[in-house]
Design a protein around this motif. Structure first.
Motif, PDB file in Angstrom:
ATOM      1  N   ASP A 363       0.830  -1.205   0.000  1.00 43.69           N
ATOM      2  CA  ASP A 363       0.000   0.000   0.000  1.00 43.69           C
ATOM      3  C   ASP A 363       0.864   1.254   0.000  1.00 43.69           C
ATOM      4  O   ASP A 363       0.613   2.207  -0.739  1.00 43.69           O
ATOM      5  CB  ASP A 363      -0.912   0.026   1.239  1.00 43.69           C
ATOM      6  N   GLN A 367       1.201   4.139  -2.764  1.00 43.40           N
ATOM      7  CA  GLN A 367       0.949   5.553  -2.465  1.00 43.40           C
ATOM      8  C   GLN A 367       2.197   6.413  -2.679  1.00 43.40           C
ATOM      9  O   GLN A 367       2.172   7.628  -2.479  1.00 43.40           O
ATOM     10  CB  GLN A 367       0.479   5.696  -1.008  1.00 43.40           C
ATOM     11  N   MET A 369       5.095   6.239  -1.000  1.00 45.29           N
ATOM     12  CA  MET A 369       5.691   6.664   0.261  1.00 45.29           C
ATOM     13  C   MET A 369       7.010   5.962   0.572  1.00 45.29           C
ATOM     14  O   MET A 369       7.863   6.534   1.234  1.00 45.29           O
ATOM     15  CB  MET A 369       4.706   6.400   1.413  1.00 45.29           C
ATOM     16  N   MET A 385       9.049  11.046   3.219  1.00 50.89           N
ATOM     17  CA  MET A 385       9.786  11.766   4.272  1.00 50.89           C
ATOM     18  C   MET A 385       8.896  12.824   4.932  1.00 50.89           C
ATOM     19  O   MET A 385       8.975  13.059   6.124  1.00 50.89           O
ATOM     20  CB  MET A 385      11.018  12.465   3.674  1.00 50.89           C
ATOM     21  N   LEU A 386       8.054  13.469   4.121  1.00 53.68           N
ATOM     22  CA  LEU A 386       7.201  14.546   4.630  1.00 53.68           C
ATOM     23  C   LEU A 386       6.167  14.045   5.637  1.00 53.68           C
ATOM     24  O   LEU A 386       5.642  14.810   6.435  1.00 53.68           O
ATOM     25  CB  LEU A 386       6.464  15.170   3.449  1.00 53.68           C
ATOM     26  N   VAL A 387       5.822  12.771   5.520  1.00 56.49           N
ATOM     27  CA  VAL A 387       4.800  12.210   6.415  1.00 56.49           C
ATOM     28  C   VAL A 387       5.384  10.987   7.126  1.00 56.49           C
ATOM     29  O   VAL A 387       4.694  10.005   7.389  1.00 56.49           O
ATOM     30  CB  VAL A 387       3.522  11.827   5.632  1.00 56.49           C
ATOM     31  N   LEU A 388       6.667  11.082   7.456  1.00 59.71           N
ATOM     32  CA  LEU A 388       7.382   9.903   7.940  1.00 59.71           C
ATOM     33  C   LEU A 388       6.766   9.314   9.219  1.00 59.71           C
ATOM     34  O   LEU A 388       6.728   8.100   9.383  1.00 59.71           O
ATOM     35  CB  LEU A 388       8.856  10.228   8.172  1.00 59.71           C
ATOM     36  N   ASP A 389       6.281  10.173  10.098  1.00 58.93           N
ATOM     37  CA  ASP A 389       5.736   9.648  11.353  1.00 58.93           C
ATOM     38  C   ASP A 389       4.557   8.706  11.067  1.00 58.93           C
ATOM     39  O   ASP A 389       4.411   7.664  11.711  1.00 58.93           O
ATOM     40  CB  ASP A 389       5.311  10.783  12.290  1.00 58.93           C
ATOM     41  N   ALA A 390       3.725   9.083  10.091  1.00 61.58           N
ATOM     42  CA  ALA A 390       2.583   8.235   9.732  1.00 61.58           C
ATOM     43  C   ALA A 390       3.060   6.962   9.031  1.00 61.58           C
ATOM     44  O   ALA A 390       2.522   5.874   9.248  1.00 61.58           O
ATOM     45  CB  ALA A 390       1.610   9.009   8.841  1.00 61.58           C
ATOM     46  N   VAL A 391       4.083   7.105   8.184  1.00 59.89           N
ATOM     47  CA  VAL A 391       4.607   5.944   7.464  1.00 59.89           C
ATOM     48  C   VAL A 391       5.191   4.925   8.443  1.00 59.89           C
ATOM     49  O   VAL A 391       4.917   3.720   8.359  1.00 59.89           O
ATOM     50  CB  VAL A 391       5.680   6.390   6.425  1.00 59.89           C
ATOM     51  N   VAL A 392       5.979   5.419   9.395  1.00 63.38           N
ATOM     52  CA  VAL A 392       6.592   4.517  10.374  1.00 63.38           C
ATOM     53  C   VAL A 392       5.510   3.820  11.205  1.00 63.38           C
ATOM     54  O   VAL A 392       5.590   2.628  11.480  1.00 63.38           O
ATOM     55  CB  VAL A 392       7.588   5.281  11.285  1.00 63.38           C
ATOM     56  N   ALA A 393       4.479   4.579  11.568  1.00 65.99           N
ATOM     57  CA  ALA A 393       3.398   3.978  12.375  1.00 65.99           C
ATOM     58  C   ALA A 393       2.716   2.851  11.604  1.00 65.99           C
ATOM     59  O   ALA A 393       2.279   1.861  12.182  1.00 65.99           O
ATOM     60  CB  ALA A 393       2.388   5.042  12.776  1.00 65.99           C
ATOM     61  N   ASP A 394       2.624   2.980  10.280  1.00 65.93           N
ATOM     62  CA  ASP A 394       2.049   1.903   9.467  1.00 65.93           C
ATOM     63  C   ASP A 394       2.964   0.684   9.424  1.00 65.93           C
ATOM     64  O   ASP A 394       2.520  -0.451   9.529  1.00 65.93           O
ATOM     65  CB  ASP A 394       1.813   2.390   8.027  1.00 65.93           C
TER      66      ASP A 394
ATOM     67  N   LEU B 530      -2.746   8.982   4.366  1.00 67.38           N
ATOM     68  CA  LEU B 530      -1.720   9.262   3.362  1.00 67.38           C
ATOM     69  C   LEU B 530      -2.331   9.439   1.973  1.00 67.38           C
ATOM     70  O   LEU B 530      -1.644   9.758   1.023  1.00 67.38           O
ATOM     71  CB  LEU B 530      -0.686   8.121   3.346  1.00 67.38           C
ATOM     72  N   ARG B 553      -0.383  15.954   4.374  1.00 72.96           N
ATOM     73  CA  ARG B 553       0.787  16.446   3.635  1.00 72.96           C
ATOM     74  C   ARG B 553       2.046  16.457   4.482  1.00 72.96           C
ATOM     75  O   ARG B 553       3.142  16.308   3.976  1.00 72.96           O
ATOM     76  CB  ARG B 553       0.518  17.845   3.090  1.00 72.96           C
ATOM     77  N   LYS B 554       1.910  16.712   5.749  1.00 69.77           N
ATOM     78  CA  LYS B 554       3.136  16.782   6.528  1.00 69.77           C
ATOM     79  C   LYS B 554       2.923  16.208   7.922  1.00 69.77           C
ATOM     80  O   LYS B 554       2.011  16.593   8.629  1.00 69.77           O
ATOM     81  CB  LYS B 554       3.600  18.231   6.633  1.00 69.77           C
ATOM     82  N   ASP B 555       3.759  15.280   8.290  1.00 68.83           N
ATOM     83  CA  ASP B 555       3.689  14.675   9.612  1.00 68.83           C
ATOM     84  C   ASP B 555       5.037  14.029   9.884  1.00 68.83           C
ATOM     85  O   ASP B 555       5.250  12.859   9.656  1.00 68.83           O
ATOM     86  CB  ASP B 555       2.568  13.617   9.638  1.00 68.83           C
ATOM     87  N   VAL B 556       5.958  14.856  10.326  1.00 69.53           N
ATOM     88  CA  VAL B 556       7.293  14.319  10.582  1.00 69.53           C
ATOM     89  C   VAL B 556       7.955  15.127  11.691  1.00 69.53           C
ATOM     90  O   VAL B 556       7.793  16.339  11.771  1.00 69.53           O
ATOM     91  CB  VAL B 556       8.150  14.332   9.289  1.00 69.53           C
ATOM     92  N   LYS B 568      10.986   9.286  20.985  1.00 69.71           N
ATOM     93  CA  LYS B 568      10.371   9.053  19.686  1.00 69.71           C
ATOM     94  C   LYS B 568       9.650   7.705  19.671  1.00 69.71           C
ATOM     95  O   LYS B 568       8.564   7.573  19.098  1.00 69.71           O
ATOM     96  CB  LYS B 568      11.493   9.092  18.642  1.00 69.71           C
ATOM     97  N   LEU B 572       5.716   6.726  19.014  1.00 68.15           N
ATOM     98  CA  LEU B 572       5.315   5.699  18.053  1.00 68.15           C
ATOM     99  C   LEU B 572       4.397   4.679  18.716  1.00 68.15           C
ATOM    100  O   LEU B 572       3.386   4.271  18.145  1.00 68.15           O
ATOM    101  CB  LEU B 572       6.562   5.021  17.483  1.00 68.15           C
ATOM    102  N   GLN B 575       1.069   6.106  19.070  1.00 66.87           N
ATOM    103  CA  GLN B 575       0.396   6.085  17.760  1.00 66.87           C
ATOM    104  C   GLN B 575      -0.174   4.703  17.462  1.00 66.87           C
ATOM    105  O   GLN B 575      -1.295   4.553  17.004  1.00 66.87           O
ATOM    106  CB  GLN B 575       1.424   6.409  16.674  1.00 66.87           C
ATOM    107  N   LYS B 576       0.659   3.677  17.735  1.00 72.27           N
ATOM    108  CA  LYS B 576       0.212   2.300  17.450  1.00 72.27           C
ATOM    109  C   LYS B 576      -0.960   1.929  18.352  1.00 72.27           C
ATOM    110  O   LYS B 576      -1.894   1.253  17.930  1.00 72.27           O
ATOM    111  CB  LYS B 576       1.380   1.319  17.632  1.00 72.27           C
ATOM    112  N   LYS B 579      -4.003   3.373  16.954  1.00 71.79           N
ATOM    113  CA  LYS B 579      -4.494   2.624  15.798  1.00 71.79           C
ATOM    114  C   LYS B 579      -5.333   1.437  16.240  1.00 71.79           C
ATOM    115  O   LYS B 579      -6.274   1.050  15.561  1.00 71.79           O
ATOM    116  CB  LYS B 579      -3.323   2.119  14.953  1.00 71.79           C
TER     117      LYS B 579
END
Lengths: 396, 603
Positions: A363, A367, A369, A385-394, B530, B553-556, B568, B572, B575-576, B579
């Motif tokens: 996925d 997308q 990412m 990279m711009l949404v890395l926190d969300a990517v890592v959480a996935d 995303l 668009r931005k979350d880092v 960090k 995380l 966040q998990k 979810k």
């Protein structure tokens, strides 16, 4: 100048496979607290007994060295707080203690953070003589109004002088800028960044202003008195930053760090490649091996309490936790994906005991990412990279 | 304590009042004045003993207290106060309690006057042939207008208010006058033959962890004694009586209860189901000839699904509901599964307050995190083959091609309001398909009656009413009838996936408005992903409203402080954890809170 640049090439390189071993030393004092800063920094109105602190650092260094026998130090980082408030003699005593307790690799990177005020610049030669070979200057902005807004004690003229002096004093130099400041437009940031690149040596740290809980900026922001760029504008600012630095030959190698290839901060690479590192001083963090595996180690953040603890018990360690496989895998992933070189999935698999979920990855790939750099290496794309926190959480 | 009280020295009464008009405070004063409890034992309000009751100032379960009062005429009277639920949702319990009384005090706030709820309960009391004594409370308040309120009682209710008792329960003014009025103006129990076979009404019953089932009884004929073997005439169950007693309000055992008296018995009864409210209790060996008419069971009118936030709590939820049902036969539930919410229960309630109270008790007393789906009413679906379905859950709606027509329940609503808010209220009722049937004024207060589809009322009507009237309007209703309606099933699609928990039956004329509101709300509630997410409301295949959640668009995190990977990692982990509290619909994760908030409605 020639002698110095020759020295640059003698810096010990680290590689993804061998992330090196770093020593971090935290000097917790500042002349004033910046309103955006949530780091472990403290303002004291009476003089700091630097000799006493230096002795305490030496004692804790001996303890940390005892916990990491057999490792060779590849980098040292003096951070803070404001380490440039230390007398050169204090810095010398700390570096001597490190050399006395560990084997330090020839050509190890020794970075120190400094503020570009004139008082501190006067000490640059002393730091260099003590063994510092890389300076990281907290310039933060090239605009007097914004420097005042950020609560900085220096102005642009002082910053320019400090940069000049640092370039002639240290073999390597980096400086920090903060962007996505209140009222900042893409165009004005691009102009400021271009000027910074002209002044820069081979490394720049470019951090987006983050409103951190518990800071004066947080209260102002919550009260609606501080307007910072929203998600859209800050994304545009980030993208502009990437393109300007790439064009100038200082591409990002980490979310917020840019360098001429080869001039990356070795010490910070050790963190992001999830190597081992020792933390010394109040509120310093380390990752050291314990009997059962990797430990998260941290010390008492309050300077005076830390000092007392070290004098009583040799170390101010308050946290010394063995990490679970999951925790270690999480850290490996969230640190590693910050790098453009990405993460070695073989190592992740070894730590976590499982594979990345293929549907989640598919996925994220669809997308745009993440991508595989090689069969065993995954990295975030520029969009990711711009949404890395969300990517890592996935992925985690 | 006298074993036998002559009938003419007994008064059985209840207090009818609107929330906040001082019923519980008055009850406390009566208990205090007659020495039922000393000051040390008085908790603020004794009768409302459940936490929720005390917080909301409402009574849910009937409670009784026996008071001993020596009147000015020198006689000692036994006054049985039967506290009743104030809210219309509990009209069933109210009328049950009233049927054990001969009289009632009508307590009206001297500053606020008659409210819609007061009316409904007074009518119930009149239906039960009760003698009513008006009591004006809070006469010491500067805003009190006792003369105007008396006039209002006469005009709106049609009761003679010239002899209304003037009191301040809070300040302790006029309490003795109330006691005297109970003795002299309320009738004694009419009949009663102490030597006849036992004939007692089972007024209420509840489960007590220590005593087992406690049964509240009103004796008509005969005597009820310890060790007596009694029979429940309706269920045929037989029991040996363990304890006979009264509430003072502490439980106090007595030798016997005689005609006209109210008290409790315990008889090692394990199952609440064996003590059917309204049943007639008699002696096993010497039965009374005639059963009492009893009560008709309460019908649930509002339904919703309740699901555990954590699927692992399902069994706990089932057990908790079972326990609540022990003391509340009007609450019903059956298992339900939802693609969105997993395993849960479809629950039936007497009304919206009942729903809210059950939900709150489940989360508070049983520590359960729940998601409630949109409340719905019971629809009668007439199928083309002539059969009639009762639809409790929009998700079970049959294929529209098989439906001949749908009937929905309508209510008769009474609203009282200061006239400055009347315009807004009329508009609200019109928007909700209301039909105005009456509009009268009493001074600056208006009383308006509407026929309204219940469907439009369960949706947020009450909240809207409160907000447009700044809390001053009062509202009451009863079910009137069923009427045919042009009803359609509206589905909500998130990223093209239907979310069953959000589907609802709506009137065609309301569909677009509700669909739009729901989509707008979900846009606020579902976090950015995303990718971009369309949210649609649709009837059949036709989209009637649409919103889009733009892609994140931005979350880092810009900076990691000096090798502090722990901080960090903790973020995380949080966040998990977050979810886990989300429900997955295709690729979209919807937080539980979004369901709760979306279903709560509306701006």
């Amino acid at each position: 100048m020639n002698a110095l640049s020759a020295e640059v090439h003698r810096f010990l390189p680290t590689t993804p496979a061998d992330p090196g071993f770093g020593v971090y030393v935290h000097w917790p004092f500042c002349a004033a607290k910046c309103p955006y800063c949530d780091f472990n920094s403290h303002v004291r109105h009476q003089a700091i007994d630097q000799e006493r602190f230096a002795r305490a650092f030496a004692r804790e260094i001996a303890v940390m060295a005892g916990r990491s026998r057999g490792l060779t130090v590849t980098s040292i980082f003096l951070g803070g707080g404001t380490p440039s408030l230390m007398e050169p003699a204090t810095v010398g005593a700390i570096l001597d203690a490190i050399a006395a307790n560990w084997t330090v690799a020839p050509g190890a990177e020794v970075t120190m953070e400094a503020n570009p005020s004139s008082v501190e610049a006067e000490r640059f030669l002393g730091y260099r003589a003590a063994g510092v070979n890389r300076l990281s200057l907290g310039v933060q902005a090239l605009n007097d109004e914004d420097l005042r807004g950020l609560g900085r004690l220096h102005d642009v003229a002082q910053a320019l002088k400090a940069i000049e002096l640092a370039r002639s004093t240290f073999p390597r130099l980096s400086f920090d800028l903060i962007y996505a400041r209140p009222g900042q437009s893409v165009a004005s940031w691009e102009a400021e960044l271009a000027r910074a690149i002209d002044l820069a040596a081979d490394h720049l740290s470019l951090y987006q202003l983050t409103i951190e809980h518990g800071t004066p900026f947080y209260a102002l922001h919550k009260a609606g008195k501080l307007k910072v760029p929203d998600g859209e504008l800050s994304a545009d600012l980030y993208e502009a930053t990437q393109s300007v630095t790439r064009t100038a030959g200082l591409p990002a190698y980490e979310i917020s760090n840019h360098a001429v290839p080869g001039a990356e901060s070795r010490h910070n690479l050790t963190y992001w490649r999830y190597g081992l590192y020792a933390g010394v001083g109040p509120g310093a963090h380390g990752r050291l091996m314990g009997r059962l595996g990797r430990h998260a180690v941290a010390t008492e953040p309050n300077p005076e309490r830390w000092l007392q603890m070290v004098e009583d018990w040799e170390t101010g360690t308050t946290i010394d936790d063995a990490l679970s496989h999951q925790e270690e895998a999480d850290e490996l992933l969230l640190m590693g994906l910050r790098l453009t070189e990405g993460v070695d999935l073989k190592r992740w698999r070894q730590v976590s005991g499982r594979d990345i979920d293929p549907t989640v990855e598919a996925d994220l790939v669809a997308q745009g990412m993440v991508e595989r750099l090689s069969p065993d290496r995954i990295r975030a794309t520029p969009a990711g990279m711009l949404v890395l926190d969300a990517v890592v959480a996935d992925l985690a | 304590m006298p074993a036998e009280t002559p009938l003419d020295h007994i008064r059985n009464f209840s207090i009818v009042a609107h929330i906040d008009h001082g019923k519980s405070t008055l009850a406390d004063r009566l208990i205090q004045a007659t020495g039922g409890l000393d000051l040390r034992e008085m908790k603020e309000q004794v009768l409302d003993s459940m936490d929720i009751e005390r917080e909301r100032g409402i009574t849910i379960k009937a409670q009784t207290v026996r008071l001993h009062y020596t009147a000015k005429d020198g006689g000692t009277y036994v006054l049985n106060l039967i506290d009743t639920p104030g809210h219309v949702d509990f009209a069933y319990e109210v009328s049950r309690s009233l049927s054990a009384c001969e009289g009632a005090l009508l307590v009206v706030d001297a500053a606020q006057g008659v409210e819609a709820q007061t009316l409904a309960n007074v009518y119930l009391a009149l239906d039960n042939d009760l003698e009513i004594v008006p009591v004006l409370n809070k006469i010491d308040l500067p805003a009190a207008e006792p003369d105007k309120v008396k006039e209002q009682i006469e005009e709106v209710i049609g009761l003679d208010a010239s002899n209304a008792v003037m009191i301040s329960a809070k300040a302790g003014i006029g309490i003795e006058d109330v006691l005297e009025a109970i003795v002299h103006r309320l009738p004694a129990p009419k009949t009663g033959d102490r030597t006849a076979p036992l004939k007692a009404l089972l007024v209420d019953s509840w489960y007590d962890a220590y005593l087992g089932v406690v049964v509240l009884v009103r004796i008509l004929d005969g005597e009820l004694r310890k060790n007596q073997v009694v029979r429940m005439m309706g269920t045929g169950a037989r029991y040996g009586v363990d304890r006979v007693g009264v509430f003072t309000p502490k439980m106090v055992q007595v030798d016997a209860l005689g005609p006209g008296e109210i008290g409790f018995i315990t008889a090692s009864i394990k199952e609440l189901a064996d003590t059917r409210v309204g049943d007639t209790i008699t002696e096993d060996r010497r039965q009374t000839a005639e059963m009492l008419p009893g009560f008709k069971p309460a019908q649930p009118v509002v339904f919703c699904g309740l699901f555990p936030v954590d699927a692992a709590d399902f069994e706990d939820l089932r057990a908790a509901m079972g326990k609540l049902r022990l003391n509340d036969a009007s609450f019903s539930f059956e298992m339900e599964t939802s693609a969105a919410l997993g395993f849960g229960f479809r629950c039936g309630f007497l009304g919206l307050l009942h729903l809210e109270i059950i939900q709150e008790r489940l989360s508070r007393e049983f520590d359960l995190d729940l998601i409630a789906t949109a409340p719905s009413v019971v629809y009668r679906i007439h199928l083309t083959d002539g059969t009639i379905l009762e639809l409790h859950n929009p998700a079970d709606m049959p294929d529209p091609a098989r439906i001949e027509m749908i009937e929905e329940p309508w209510i008769t609503a009474t609203i009282m309001t200061p006239d400055e808010y009347l315009g807004n209220i009329l508009q609200l009722c019109q928007e909700r398909r209301g039909i105005q049937t009456q509009l009268t004024y009493v001074g600056a207060r208006a009383l308006v009656s509407y026929e309204l589809p219940l469907n439009e009322v369960v949706f947020d009507f009450y909240d809207r009413l409160k907000s447009i009237s700044k809390g001053y309007a009062s509202f009451d209703y009863h079910i009137a009838d069923h009427r045919e309606g042009d009803l359609v099933k509206m589905q909500i699609l998130v990223n093209a996936e239907p979310v069953d928990a959000l589907s609802m039956l709506v009137h065609r004329s309301q569909a677009e408005r509700r669909g739009r509101v729901m989509c707008e709300k979900l846009k606020e509630l579902i976090p950015q992903h995303l990718f971009k997410i369309p949210i649609q409301a649709a009837i059949g295949g036709r989209v009637i409203a649409r919103e889009t959640i733009s892609a994140l668009r931005k979350d880092v995190t810009a900076k990691c402080y000096g090798g502090d990977a722990t901080r960090k990692r903790k973020l995380l982990e949080k966040q998990k954890e977050g979810k886990k509290r989300m429900r997955q619909f295709g690729k979209v994760e919807i937080p539980q809170e979004a369901f709760i908030a979306a279903l709560k409605m509306e701006s």
